[in-house]
Motif scaffolding. Structure first.
Motif, PDB file in Angstrom:
ATOM      1  N   THR A 633       0.828  -1.199   0.000  1.00  0.00           N
ATOM      2  CA  THR A 633       0.000   0.000   0.000  1.00  0.00           C
ATOM      3  C   THR A 633       0.867   1.256   0.000  1.00  0.00           C
ATOM      4  OG1 THR A 633      -0.145  -0.143   2.410  1.00  0.00           O
ATOM      5  CG2 THR A 633      -1.949  -1.104   1.135  1.00  0.00           C
ATOM      6  N   ASP A 634       0.316   2.328  -0.475  1.00  0.00           N
ATOM      7  CA  ASP A 634       1.002   3.619  -0.500  1.00  0.00           C
ATOM      8  C   ASP A 634       1.003   4.169   0.919  1.00  0.00           C
ATOM      9  OD1 ASP A 634       2.161   5.979  -1.174  1.00  0.00           O
ATOM     10  OD2 ASP A 634       0.396   6.842  -2.159  1.00  0.00           O
ATOM     11  N   HIS A 635       2.136   4.092   1.578  1.00  0.00           N
ATOM     12  CA  HIS A 635       2.198   4.393   3.008  1.00  0.00           C
ATOM     13  C   HIS A 635       3.445   5.214   3.276  1.00  0.00           C
ATOM     14  CE1 HIS A 635       1.942   4.065   7.279  1.00  0.00           C
ATOM     15  NE2 HIS A 635       1.043   3.097   7.284  1.00  0.00           N
ATOM     16  N   SER A 636       3.275   6.484   3.567  1.00  0.00           N
ATOM     17  CA  SER A 636       4.415   7.392   3.707  1.00  0.00           C
ATOM     18  C   SER A 636       5.260   7.100   4.934  1.00  0.00           C
ATOM     19  CB  SER A 636       3.920   8.839   3.771  1.00  0.00           C
ATOM     20  OG  SER A 636       3.050   9.026   4.881  1.00  0.00           O
ATOM     21  N   GLU A 637       4.697   6.391   5.927  1.00  0.00           N
ATOM     22  CA  GLU A 637       5.428   6.126   7.162  1.00  0.00           C
ATOM     23  C   GLU A 637       6.365   4.928   7.044  1.00  0.00           C
ATOM     24  OE1 GLU A 637       4.979   7.847  10.267  1.00  0.00           O
ATOM     25  OE2 GLU A 637       3.974   9.293   8.972  1.00  0.00           O
ATOM     26  N   ARG A 638       6.242   4.184   5.985  1.00  0.00           N
ATOM     27  CA  ARG A 638       6.851   2.857   5.934  1.00  0.00           C
ATOM     28  C   ARG A 638       7.914   2.765   4.851  1.00  0.00           C
ATOM     29  NH1 ARG A 638       2.172  -0.921   5.319  1.00  0.00           N
ATOM     30  NH2 ARG A 638       2.535  -0.761   3.103  1.00  0.00           N
ATOM     31  N   LYS A 639       8.974   2.006   5.143  1.00  0.00           N
ATOM     32  CA  LYS A 639      10.002   1.728   4.146  1.00  0.00           C
ATOM     33  C   LYS A 639       9.609   0.467   3.369  1.00  0.00           C
ATOM     34  CE  LYS A 639      13.812   3.874   6.694  1.00  0.00           C
ATOM     35  NZ  LYS A 639      13.000   4.497   7.748  1.00  0.00           N
ATOM     36  N   PRO A 640       9.968   0.389   2.091  1.00  0.00           N
ATOM     37  CA  PRO A 640       9.518  -0.745   1.260  1.00  0.00           C
ATOM     38  C   PRO A 640      10.140  -2.076   1.702  1.00  0.00           C
ATOM     39  CG  PRO A 640      10.256   1.099  -0.094  1.00  0.00           C
ATOM     40  CD  PRO A 640      10.691   1.393   1.298  1.00  0.00           C
ATOM     41  N   CYS A 641       9.355  -3.131   1.602  1.00  0.00           N
ATOM     42  CA  CYS A 641       9.832  -4.494   1.793  1.00  0.00           C
ATOM     43  C   CYS A 641       9.240  -5.334   0.676  1.00  0.00           C
ATOM     44  CB  CYS A 641       9.430  -5.036   3.164  1.00  0.00           C
ATOM     45  SG  CYS A 641       7.647  -5.072   3.452  1.00  0.00           S
ATOM     46  N   GLU A 642       9.387  -6.657   0.708  1.00  0.00           N
ATOM     47  CA  GLU A 642       8.810  -7.494  -0.339  1.00  0.00           C
ATOM     48  C   GLU A 642       7.322  -7.208  -0.475  1.00  0.00           C
ATOM     49  OE1 GLU A 642      11.917 -10.453   1.452  1.00  0.00           O
ATOM     50  OE2 GLU A 642      10.913  -8.603   2.079  1.00  0.00           O
ATOM     51  N   PRO A 643       6.854  -6.819  -1.667  1.00  0.00           N
ATOM     52  CA  PRO A 643       5.433  -6.465  -1.814  1.00  0.00           C
ATOM     53  C   PRO A 643       4.516  -7.673  -1.929  1.00  0.00           C
ATOM     54  CG  PRO A 643       6.825  -5.402  -3.496  1.00  0.00           C
ATOM     55  CD  PRO A 643       7.616  -6.516  -2.880  1.00  0.00           C
ATOM     56  N   TYR A 644       5.069  -8.864  -2.088  1.00  0.00           N
ATOM     57  CA  TYR A 644       4.263 -10.033  -2.435  1.00  0.00           C
ATOM     58  C   TYR A 644       4.001 -10.953  -1.252  1.00  0.00           C
ATOM     59  CZ  TYR A 644       9.168 -11.243  -3.042  1.00  0.00           C
ATOM     60  OH  TYR A 644      10.517 -11.368  -2.858  1.00  0.00           O
ATOM     61  N   VAL A 645       4.627 -10.681  -0.086  1.00  0.00           N
ATOM     62  CA  VAL A 645       4.377 -11.463   1.129  1.00  0.00           C
ATOM     63  C   VAL A 645       4.369 -10.517   2.330  1.00  0.00           C
ATOM     64  CG1 VAL A 645       5.277 -13.691   0.358  1.00  0.00           C
ATOM     65  CG2 VAL A 645       6.851 -11.996   1.310  1.00  0.00           C
ATOM     66  N   LEU A 646       3.748 -10.967   3.408  1.00  0.00           N
ATOM     67  CA  LEU A 646       3.721 -10.171   4.629  1.00  0.00           C
ATOM     68  C   LEU A 646       5.039 -10.314   5.384  1.00  0.00           C
ATOM     69  CD1 LEU A 646       0.147 -10.991   5.980  1.00  0.00           C
ATOM     70  CD2 LEU A 646       0.894  -8.881   4.869  1.00  0.00           C
ATOM     71  N   CYS A 647       5.405  -9.255   6.096  1.00  0.00           N
ATOM     72  CA  CYS A 647       6.511  -9.332   7.045  1.00  0.00           C
ATOM     73  C   CYS A 647       5.916  -9.515   8.443  1.00  0.00           C
ATOM     74  CB  CYS A 647       7.369  -8.076   6.974  1.00  0.00           C
ATOM     75  SG  CYS A 647       6.484  -6.573   7.441  1.00  0.00           S
ATOM     76  N   ASN A 648       6.774  -9.724   9.420  1.00  0.00           N
ATOM     77  CA  ASN A 648       6.230  -9.959  10.763  1.00  0.00           C
ATOM     78  C   ASN A 648       5.970  -8.679  11.532  1.00  0.00           C
ATOM     79  OD1 ASN A 648       8.889  -9.260  11.354  1.00  0.00           O
ATOM     80  ND2 ASN A 648       9.171 -10.858  12.888  1.00  0.00           N
ATOM     81  N   SER A 649       6.619  -7.569  11.152  1.00  0.00           N
ATOM     82  CA  SER A 649       6.437  -6.342  11.936  1.00  0.00           C
ATOM     83  C   SER A 649       6.961  -5.140  11.171  1.00  0.00           C
ATOM     84  CB  SER A 649       7.177  -6.455  13.279  1.00  0.00           C
ATOM     85  OG  SER A 649       8.586  -6.500  13.065  1.00  0.00           O
ATOM     86  N   TYR A 650       6.566  -3.980  11.666  1.00  0.00           N
ATOM     87  CA  TYR A 650       7.180  -2.715  11.264  1.00  0.00           C
ATOM     88  C   TYR A 650       7.740  -2.058  12.519  1.00  0.00           C
ATOM     89  CZ  TYR A 650       4.660  -3.431   6.908  1.00  0.00           C
ATOM     90  OH  TYR A 650       4.187  -3.969   5.726  1.00  0.00           O
ATOM     91  N   PHE A 651       8.972  -1.546  12.403  1.00  0.00           N
ATOM     92  CA  PHE A 651       9.635  -0.960  13.563  1.00  0.00           C
ATOM     93  C   PHE A 651       9.027   0.407  13.858  1.00  0.00           C
ATOM     94  CE2 PHE A 651      12.001  -4.500  13.091  1.00  0.00           C
ATOM     95  CZ  PHE A 651      13.368  -4.480  13.272  1.00  0.00           C
ATOM     96  N   ALA A 652       8.563   0.578  15.088  1.00  0.00           N
ATOM     97  CA  ALA A 652       7.956   1.849  15.501  1.00  0.00           C
ATOM     98  C   ALA A 652       8.876   2.570  16.477  1.00  0.00           C
ATOM     99  CB  ALA A 652       6.592   1.581  16.135  1.00  0.00           C
ATOM    100  N   ILE A 653      10.174   2.566  16.182  1.00  0.00           N
ATOM    101  CA  ILE A 653      11.170   3.202  17.053  1.00  0.00           C
ATOM    102  C   ILE A 653      11.183   4.690  16.725  1.00  0.00           C
ATOM    103  CG2 ILE A 653      13.548   3.146  17.855  1.00  0.00           C
ATOM    104  CD1 ILE A 653      13.817   0.400  16.506  1.00  0.00           C
ATOM    105  N   ASP A 654      10.511   5.471  17.520  1.00  0.00           N
ATOM    106  CA  ASP A 654      10.380   6.905  17.241  1.00  0.00           C
ATOM    107  C   ASP A 654      11.742   7.580  17.197  1.00  0.00           C
ATOM    108  OD1 ASP A 654       7.596   6.778  17.176  1.00  0.00           O
ATOM    109  OD2 ASP A 654       7.443   7.007  19.349  1.00  0.00           O
TER     110      ASP A 654
END
Length: 759
Positions: A633-654
């Motif tokens: 998805t178009d998500h300004s908060e997030r860095k790109p990862c593999e678009p075809y499978v889910l990852c386990n998490s997104y780092f929310a380290i402010d």
């Protein structure tokens, strides 16, 4: 069908069921996985990755740790690799990740190449198929070098000795490396690399091939000749060399096998089975066809074309990895059981096969271990492994529409056996005698959250989440008991569930949300009164999903989760994460605040919330979940990862450069649970004994959607028309005729069209 573009690095090719990476300079390596029952491997867009062999008892050894194929022009001395490395000098190269295979396509120095890697349907090996075409007007004489790095004999350490004996076997055109290692009934194993052409050079010692060079510039390739080295107690590799002559316009295919076996006779048999262009192509086609047959049709049609391409086949392919290989690094009991429950929704026969295998590791008293590895069951004193069994079996029975499978005899880990029904029954009953001071279930040394490992090792700490999960498990077991005529068991399970609801209501409510747990010493975790970790996402979500909440408390808890845990990046796992080591909590406190379970956006938990929000008909939250969980998805908060499978998490380290980075891909329970939550609660198509319940909760902006699903021998085509945002079911038409209620009753038809009108 046109390519579906979703990334600056590539696109979904739904016609071929592939993801095409057009720019190999991805933000990080983008992997594909392939596997069968005995080997699993991963392959990046540039060929990086490893492979692991494992037997039925979890004894395993490594095969590859890297793969490289090189060409060297004998006349000019120029050389390059077919992995398209370094990527900054490989303009025009691309990688196609497909179902169980990957291909790197490139053209360099007038030679175009396709390096295909895959794992066949049933064999302890990986296949490399190298196709070369001379694009020039003059003949070319080339040397092809194939190199497999390995940690079979240990990782590289200066001034170290290594296990292993390596040699070349001219009768097999193969190199192998062996060591003492328990595997099945053997005491020694070996890895190998072999090819279908006459070998003109080889190396098993890494110094012989790399020399003072690197994997990008090996000395052997630079000088044009392997060193002919064996290997004794030194760092090893597997490298082969052969000559290739290419006339103008000619295409030549070279085939290689890499794998792990007990003796060389197995290598000879594998060569006979796979080692020719025709045989290898057939093996690739057979493997691909089997995978596509397993994932089935099950396609969706939504306003998001990338979601449609991701859902089928990629999401189902990802969750099927977990049913056999868990999270790959070990054989998690609970990991596989959860994914098996989702696999049952589109491949019930395969799910049943895997279920029987995993349940054979359960103890006769109903308890189940955390994992097994290297021939040993690793208990780890975890409390939740067996709570998932009832849900998986329930899903399988409802999908198949028969309770007969409950009488199937399945062994326990001590060699005794019981029926499938008894496996479930014992898993449920175990918990009634595993309670803490408040009557809640013991957390022991961890529940779903592996990192809360020091809360209850003394046997008094309690898990609020596990107690809620048991409510759900008891309810599902009660269904199974009634279906099989065991009414007294159903009554007992329902009584346990109701009793636990009362205990949760009395002992776990904190005023605005539910507690997470109690320490061995009785102190609370996840309370507004705590200094850190004042609220956890998990119990708020499961109070609704499991039906454990009374009155309006479940909705109130979910309101609190939205208020305190939602962020632009997604829903965080906890409020005020731990900021330093706490010996009374455990591993979670050793993680940076905002990472994984310690306040990160942990997608496994987010998929639980997707299910609960859908049950509460919170359409806007469903839309928020899709935007923040899905990788493309178009998500300004997030860095790109593999678009075809889910990852386990997104780092929310402010405030960190890591903010918005993805965790690991592929090996996560988020895939199975997203599939389950999306089909059961967003589309709302839920199998039950008398048919398919229709109870959707679509994102507000979706005006139309469709879901093609196979169920008990019938192909169902569901179409949804949402005439106003946040619509509820107004009418259901089956083959054009309106029905009463919201359950589609199977009638044995080959195909059924269902129109769902929402308004």
């Amino acid at each position: 069908m046109d390519p579906i573009c979703d990334s600056t690095n590539g696109y979904f090719d739904s016609t071929a069921s592939e993801y095409v990476i057009t720019d190999l300079k991805t933000p990080r390596d983008w992997y594909n996985y392939a596997w069968n029952d005995s080997i699993v491997g991963l392959f990046s867009q540039c060929g990086r990755g490893e492979s692991i062999i494992q037997d039925e008892r979890g004894q395993r050894f490594h095969v590859a740790s890297n793969r490289m194929v090189y060409l060297r022009d004998q006349e000019s001395g120029e050389f390059w690799n077919l992995n398209a490395l370094p990527v900054h000098s490989s303009e025009g190269a691309q990688c196609r990740h497909g179902m169980g295979y990957s291909e790197i396509e490139s053209e360099t120095h007038g030679v175009s190449s396709v390096l295909r890697w895959f794992i066949p349907d049933e064999a302890p090996c990986e296949c490399w198929q190298v196709t070369l075409t001379n694009q020039g007007s003059t003949s070319r004489t080339l040397d092809l070098f194939a190199y497999m790095g390995t940690s079979f004999d240990g990782v590289l350490r200066p001034q170290s000795y290594y296990d292993g004996h390596g040699a070349f076997h001219p009768d097999l055109d193969a190199v192998s490396l062996s060591k003492l290692h328990a595997f099945r009934e053997a005491k020694e194993v070996r890895i190998f690399l072999t090819m279908d052409r006459t070998v003109t050079g080889y190396d098993v010692a890494e110094r012989g091939f790399l020399g003072s060079g690197t994997e990008l510039f090996p000395d052997a390739v630079a000088r044009g000749q392997c060193g002919g080295t064996g290997s004794e107690m030194e760092k090893s590799c597997c490298a082969l060399q052969t000559a290739v002559l290419l006339a103008p316009g000619e295409t030549v295919t070279v085939c290689l096998l890499a794998g792990g076996v007990v003796d060389l006779d197995e290598v000879a048999a594998l060569r006979e089975r796979f080692l020719s262009p025709e045989k290898m192509t057939q093996a690739w086609q057979t493997s691909r066809d089997k995978i596509l047959a397993l994932v089935g049709d099950g396609r969706i049609e939504t306003p998001d074309t990338a979601l449609n391409a991701f859902f089928n086949p990629w999401l189902k392919r990802q969750l099927s990895l977990g049913t056999r290989w868990a999270r790959v690094r070990h054989n998690g009991f609970r990991d596989q059981i959860q994914d098996i429950g989702s696999l049952a929704l589109f491949a019930p026969d395969e799910a049943f096969r895997q279920l029987k295998r995993v349940l054979s590791f359960q103890y006769p008293n109903g308890y189940a271990p955390r994992t097994w590895l290297d021939g040993k069951i690793l208990d780890k004193d975890f409390s939740d492994n067996h709570v998932w069994i009832a849900a998986a079996v329930h899903a399988l029975v409802m999908e198949k529409g028969t309770s007969d499978i409950l009488e199937t005899m399945i062994p326990y880990n001590d060699g005794s056996e019981g029926s499938l029904y008894e496996h479930v029954q014992r898993s449920i009953a175990f918990y009634d005698n595993d309670r803490g001071p408040h009557g809640l279930l013991k957390i022991r040394s961890g529940d779903w959250n592996d990192c809360l490992d020091r809360i209850g090792p003394q046997g008094k700490g309690e898990s609020v989440w596990l107690s809620m999960a048991w409510v759900s498990a008891c309810s599902k077991f009660a269904d199974l008991a009634r279906l099989s005529g065991r009414v007294s068991d159903a009554v007992q399970a329902e009584a346990w569930a109701e009793d636990m609801r009362e205990i949760v209501d009395r002992s776990a409510w904190d005023g605005e949300w539910y507690l997470r747990a109690y320490h061995d010493d009785g102190e609370t975790i996840g309370s507004a009164r705590n200094d850190k970790a004042r609220m956890f996402l998990l119990p708020q979500v499961w109070s609704v999903y499991a039906g454990a909440a009374r009155g309006e408390r479940g909705a109130q808890a979910m309101d609190s989760a939205d208020r305190y845990l939602n962020s632009k990046l997604g829903t965080r796992t906890m409020l005020d994460p731990y900021d330093g080591w706490d010996d009374r909590i455990g591993l979670a406190t050793g993680k940076t605040p905002g990472t994984h379970e310690n306040g990160g956006v942990y997608l496994h938990a987010c998929t639980f919330k997707l299910a609960a929000d859908s049950l509460l008909k919170r359409h806007e939250n469903v839309a928020f979940a899709l935007k923040t969980i899905l990788p493309f998805t178009d998500h300004s908060e997030r860095k790109p990862c593999e678009p075809y499978v889910l990852c386990n998490s997104y780092f929310a380290i402010d405030g960190s450069y890591r903010y918005g980075s993805a965790g690991q891909s592929w090996g996560t329970g988020a895939a199975g649970w997203f599939y389950y939550a999306f089909t059961h609660f967003v589309f709302g198509i839920r199998p039950q004994w008398d048919g398919l319940l229709v109870d959707p909760c679509l994102p507000p902006e979706w005006k139309q959607a469709a879901f093609h699903r196979h169920f008990r021998g019938t192909d169902y085509e569901f179409s949804f028309e949402q005439r106003k945002p946040c619509g509820s079911v107004r009418q259901i038409l089956v083959n054009g005729a309106a029905i009463e209620g919201t359950v589609i009753v199977p009638d044995g038809s080959a195909q059924v069209v269902v129109d769902v009108i929402l308004g």
